[in-house]
Design an enzyme around this catalytic site. Structure first.
Site, PDB file in Angstrom:
ATOM      1  N   ARG A  15      53.419  21.486  71.985  1.00 17.46           N
ATOM      2  CA  ARG A  15      53.216  22.884  72.408  1.00 17.46           C
ATOM      3  C   ARG A  15      53.927  23.147  73.736  1.00 17.46           C
ATOM      4  O   ARG A  15      54.327  24.271  74.017  1.00 17.46           O
ATOM      5  CB  ARG A  15      51.716  23.219  72.511  1.00 17.46           C
ATOM      6  CG  ARG A  15      50.959  22.400  73.506  1.00 17.46           C
ATOM      7  CD  ARG A  15      49.473  22.769  73.565  1.00 17.46           C
ATOM      8  NE  ARG A  15      48.734  21.724  74.273  1.00 17.46           N
ATOM      9  CZ  ARG A  15      47.685  21.942  75.044  1.00 17.46           C
ATOM     10  NH1 ARG A  15      47.215  23.154  75.204  1.00 17.46           N
ATOM     11  NH2 ARG A  15      47.068  20.942  75.634  1.00 17.46           N
ATOM     12  N   SER A  42      46.562  28.146  76.477  1.00 17.07           N
ATOM     13  CA  SER A  42      46.489  26.944  75.675  1.00 17.07           C
ATOM     14  C   SER A  42      47.749  26.761  74.818  1.00 17.07           C
ATOM     15  O   SER A  42      48.131  25.635  74.502  1.00 17.07           O
ATOM     16  CB  SER A  42      45.232  27.058  74.835  1.00 17.07           C
ATOM     17  OG  SER A  42      45.072  25.999  74.021  1.00 17.07           O
ATOM     18  N   GLU A  63      43.526  38.436  65.616  1.00 13.37           N
ATOM     19  CA  GLU A  63      44.695  37.803  64.996  1.00 13.37           C
ATOM     20  C   GLU A  63      45.368  38.694  63.964  1.00 13.37           C
ATOM     21  O   GLU A  63      46.597  38.756  63.867  1.00 13.37           O
ATOM     22  CB  GLU A  63      44.276  36.479  64.318  1.00 13.37           C
ATOM     23  CG  GLU A  63      43.939  35.354  65.279  1.00 13.37           C
ATOM     24  CD  GLU A  63      42.572  35.521  65.950  1.00 13.37           C
ATOM     25  OE1 GLU A  63      41.762  36.351  65.477  1.00 13.37           O
ATOM     26  OE2 GLU A  63      42.330  34.822  66.955  1.00 13.37           O
ATOM     27  N   PHE A  88      44.025  29.619  62.924  1.00 12.03           N
ATOM     28  CA  PHE A  88      43.990  31.085  62.885  1.00 12.03           C
ATOM     29  C   PHE A  88      45.325  31.650  62.400  1.00 12.03           C
ATOM     30  O   PHE A  88      45.364  32.623  61.657  1.00 12.03           O
ATOM     31  CB  PHE A  88      43.655  31.648  64.268  1.00 12.03           C
ATOM     32  CG  PHE A  88      42.487  30.960  64.925  1.00 12.03           C
ATOM     33  CD1 PHE A  88      41.334  30.674  64.206  1.00 12.03           C
ATOM     34  CD2 PHE A  88      42.532  30.578  66.267  1.00 12.03           C
ATOM     35  CE1 PHE A  88      40.260  30.027  64.803  1.00 12.03           C
ATOM     36  CE2 PHE A  88      41.465  29.923  66.870  1.00 12.03           C
ATOM     37  CZ  PHE A  88      40.328  29.647  66.146  1.00 12.03           C
ATOM     38  N   HIS A 114      47.914  23.210  68.142  1.00  7.63           N
ATOM     39  CA  HIS A 114      46.706  22.652  67.543  1.00  7.63           C
ATOM     40  C   HIS A 114      46.884  22.343  66.066  1.00  7.63           C
ATOM     41  O   HIS A 114      46.001  22.581  65.234  1.00  7.63           O
ATOM     42  CB  HIS A 114      45.511  23.571  67.769  1.00  7.63           C
ATOM     43  CG  HIS A 114      45.078  23.652  69.216  1.00  7.63           C
ATOM     44  ND1 HIS A 114      45.964  23.867  70.244  1.00  7.63           N
ATOM     45  CD2 HIS A 114      43.855  23.543  69.794  1.00  7.63           C
ATOM     46  CE1 HIS A 114      45.311  23.893  71.401  1.00  7.63           C
ATOM     47  NE2 HIS A 114      44.032  23.689  71.156  1.00  7.63           N
ATOM     48  N   ASP A 122      38.278  19.003  70.033  1.00  4.85           N
ATOM     49  CA  ASP A 122      37.736  20.306  69.644  1.00  4.85           C
ATOM     50  C   ASP A 122      36.932  20.231  68.341  1.00  4.85           C
ATOM     51  O   ASP A 122      36.145  21.125  68.032  1.00  4.85           O
ATOM     52  CB  ASP A 122      38.869  21.329  69.451  1.00  4.85           C
ATOM     53  CG  ASP A 122      39.352  21.897  70.774  1.00  4.85           C
ATOM     54  OD1 ASP A 122      38.572  21.900  71.739  1.00  4.85           O
ATOM     55  OD2 ASP A 122      40.512  22.332  70.833  1.00  4.85           O
ATOM     56  N   ARG A 172      48.563  19.832  69.877  1.00  7.26           N
ATOM     57  CA  ARG A 172      47.828  20.120  71.103  1.00  7.26           C
ATOM     58  C   ARG A 172      47.860  18.894  72.015  1.00  7.26           C
ATOM     59  O   ARG A 172      48.047  18.998  73.218  1.00  7.26           O
ATOM     60  CB  ARG A 172      46.370  20.461  70.801  1.00  7.26           C
ATOM     61  CG  ARG A 172      45.611  20.884  72.051  1.00  7.26           C
ATOM     62  CD  ARG A 172      44.192  20.334  72.135  1.00  7.26           C
ATOM     63  NE  ARG A 172      43.681  20.519  73.480  1.00  7.26           N
ATOM     64  CZ  ARG A 172      43.865  19.665  74.474  1.00  7.26           C
ATOM     65  NH1 ARG A 172      44.548  18.542  74.272  1.00  7.26           N
ATOM     66  NH2 ARG A 172      43.393  19.920  75.671  1.00  7.26           N
TER      67      ARG A 172
END
Ligand SMILES: Cc1ncc(C[n+]2csc(CCOP(=O)(O)OP(=O)(O)O)c2C)c(N)n1
Lengths: 316, 277
Positions: A15, A42, A63, A88, A114, A122, A172
């Site tokens: 990322r 993030s 979203e 998402f 992620h 998470d 991530r």
């Protein structure tokens, strides 16, 4: 120096590669936009937000609207990168991507951090294990995951160059930097890391490193390994897979459900060609949970050891 | 903007309805009810208000039109056919293989469609994207969207609404076709909307409620917001009758997505020829 001789020491989340590259791209091309959905910090878009506010939008935690808005921007010639988490970006906005991005074939990129098990602590709610599979079934969509920081930067830059929807998936968590920063990559073209004659390993994303380490071990034991980084699962580099059929024995490795990801895509080609055998290493059709990243990989058999033993089993 | 008279706009609204009905009759499928409730606003937009060039449908500075309730595309297709975006004969190909007039608007297949729609709730987001690009590029074009009242039950509409306000999109004009019906019944029965005008006002829009079949009022409203630069998006909720213009269709839920038979078609065309009652 071949990658196999190189000692990998530096680790970086991919990322970060997206975050660094998108700023460069945005500075060069005023049509590049980032559409954030309140996880810019993030997803590493804060520098873009600060340096290029006129090319930045934050739609808040919405979203579906983010995807639709990006489509609207694209109709005017902008090149929006929607930035969110892979769960998402592939699921909450799946229908918006289908209807408003893929169906009209608009120039929207979905750039998601992620991916896979990499938001390890998470837990299962945030670990996207089915995203690439979902999105590869949408016509016009390309599906890409770089294997490290440098390849991610190159692939992001290329996604901006080519017209049409592209799904880009990032890690991530930190993963080893395996490539040199000058290495070149082409979306839709497998990267051959090493040629070989006994077994073919086809990996993508964060598992390319595991394939690399497995190849080192196997080579030490006299087993000749062909190793491909299949960063693009759609369009799949069919020719590269067919070439592996000269060897006939293929192991796929991915940080994704073994259903509908890289392993499935490769198996489709192999089945159609009617020869060769595939073993799929990946997430075992189960949700993740909070745990160290390595532990999660281990629970699913996504390990160097398992690649090595699977190779030996295939060669028996 | 063109100087089209009210009388002409009224006449066009009748022609739009007749053309749309002919399409739906010939195709034996399509959505007459919601097409007719939107016909008068569509007439005012296409034949007067919007800065568009049928010979150059991709003109960068054109006003955009988003039919968020995409199922009523026959009314938009009628405008496109009458204005010459496509050959007029295209009206005989609705929903046929290879036709630019797909079952729902398809920007890849039909000139003059600014965005593909059909899945309710999504159009307004795309309109916001277009309006935002216009602002950032300092262009003068405006974006007009038509939403269904039933469609406003979709949460994404409100996500888009708050975004339009945040980015001060005074170049966005949202119409809500408040005809009170959806597929399974009235909006009151299925999912009460409360007062849609107040809802949009609460989100920060400048709002107005008008009679969606009164051309004087539609035109006057469009006159009053033209050139507006106050940082606020506009929402015009218009009271409308589903099926407006044909006695046996008006306010009848079943005419949402049903094609007339020959007798019904002939009667409807005759009634429409007499103008709106
Ligand atoms: C997301 C989505 N859900 C359901 C439908 C099916 N559908 C088509 S029209 C319609 C009712 C629309 O009602 P409204 O928005 O009030 O439009 P109008 O009455 O003006 O036709 C529904 C539910 C759809 N097209 N999209």
């Amino acid at each position: 120096m071949s990658l196999l001789e190189k000692d990998v020491v530096v680790k970086k989340a991919t990322r970060e590669g997206f975050g660094d590259e998108i700023v460069e791209l945005g500075k060069k091309n005023k049509d590049i936009y980032v559409v954030d959905i309140d996880i810019g910090k993030s997803c590493k878009t804060t520098k873009f937000m600060k340096d290029l506010p006129k090319q930045h939008v934050n739609v808040g935690i919405a979203e579906q609207n983010g995807a639709g808005l990006a489509a609207g921007l694209a109709t005017t010639g902008k090149i929006p990168f929607i930035s969110t988490y892979a769960v998402f970006g592939s699921l909450r906005m799946a229908e918006q991507i289908r209807q408003e991005v893929c169906y009209p074939n608009l120039n929207v990129k979905i750039a998601c951090s992620h991916g896979g098990l990499t938001p390890a602590n998470d837990g299962g709610s945030h670990q996207a294990i089915e995203d690439m599979g979902v999105l590869r079934s949408f016509p016009n969509m390309k599906v890409v995951m770089g294997a490290d920081y440098h390849s991610t930067r190159k692939l992001v830059a290329q996604a901006a160059e080519i017209y049409g929807p592209v799904y880009l998936r990032f890690t991530r968590d930190n993963i080893p930097v395996i490539y040199d920063e000058n290495e070149e990559f082409t979306i839709g073209k497998a990267k051959q890391i090493k040629d070989g004659s006994d077994i073919a390993i086809i990996a993508n994303g964060d598992t390319v490193y595991l394939g690399l380490e497995a190849a080192k071990q196997l080579e030490k034991e006299g087993i000749s390994v062909k190793l491909l980084d299949m960063h693009t699962i759609k369009p799949l580099d069919r020719e590269a897979v067919v070439e592996c059929l000269n060897i006939g024995k293929i192991i796929t490795v991915e940080d994704h459900n073994i259903i509908n990801g890289l392993g499935s895509a490769v198996s489709e080609v192999v089945a159609e060609e009617g020869k060769g055998i595939v073993r799929r290493i990946g997430i075992q059709d189960r949700f993740g949970e909070s745990a160290p990243y390595e532990k999660l990989l281990e629970l699913n058999g996504i390990t160097i050891e398992n690649i090595v033993s699977t190779a030996k089993e295939l060669l028996k | 903007m063109r100087n089209t008279s009210i009388e002409e706009l009224k006449q066009k609204a009748i022609e739009l309805r007749q053309t749309a009905l002919t399409m739906i009759y010939e195709a034996q499928s399509g959505h007459p009810g919601g097409s007719f409730s939107a016909a008068d606003v569509v007439s005012a937009l296409y034949f007067k208000e919007m800065n568009i060039d049928p010979a150059n449908p991709k003109w960068e500075d054109r006003d955009r039109f988003v039919l968020s309730k995409g199922h009523v595309c026959p009314i938009q297709y009628s405008a496109l056919a009458l204005l010459g975006y496509v050959p007029y004969e295209t009206i005989h190909t609705l929903r046929q293989y290879g036709s630019p007039f797909q079952g729902h608007p398809d920007m890849k297949k039909c000139p003059g469609i600014d965005i593909s729609t059909g899945s309710l709730g999504q159009g307004l987001s795309t309109a916001v994207g277009m309006a935002l690009a216009g602002k950032r590029d300092e262009k003068d074009y405006r974006v007009f969207a038509i939403l269904g009242d039933g469609e406003c039950q979709e949460g994404q509409i409100w996500e888009a609404a708050q975004t339009a306000v945040k980015y001060e999109l005074d170049n966005l004009v949202v119409f809500v076709d408040d005809n009170g019906l959806q597929i399974d019944g009235t909006t009151e029965e299925i999912m009460p909307n409360q007062d849609l005008e107040k809802k949009f006002a609460a989100f920060g829009f400048e709002t107005k409620r008008i009679d969606g079949h009164n051309m004087d009022e539609i035109a006057a409203t469009l006159d009053s917001i033209r050139g507006k630069k106050n940082g606020k998006p506009t929402c015009i909720v218009y009271d409308a009758l589903k099926g407006k213009g044909v006695s046996f269709m008006e306010n009848v839920v079943e005419w949402h997505g049903m094609a007339p038979n020959e007798e019904q078609y002939n009667q409807a065309m005759a009634e429409l020829a007499g103008g709106l009652k």
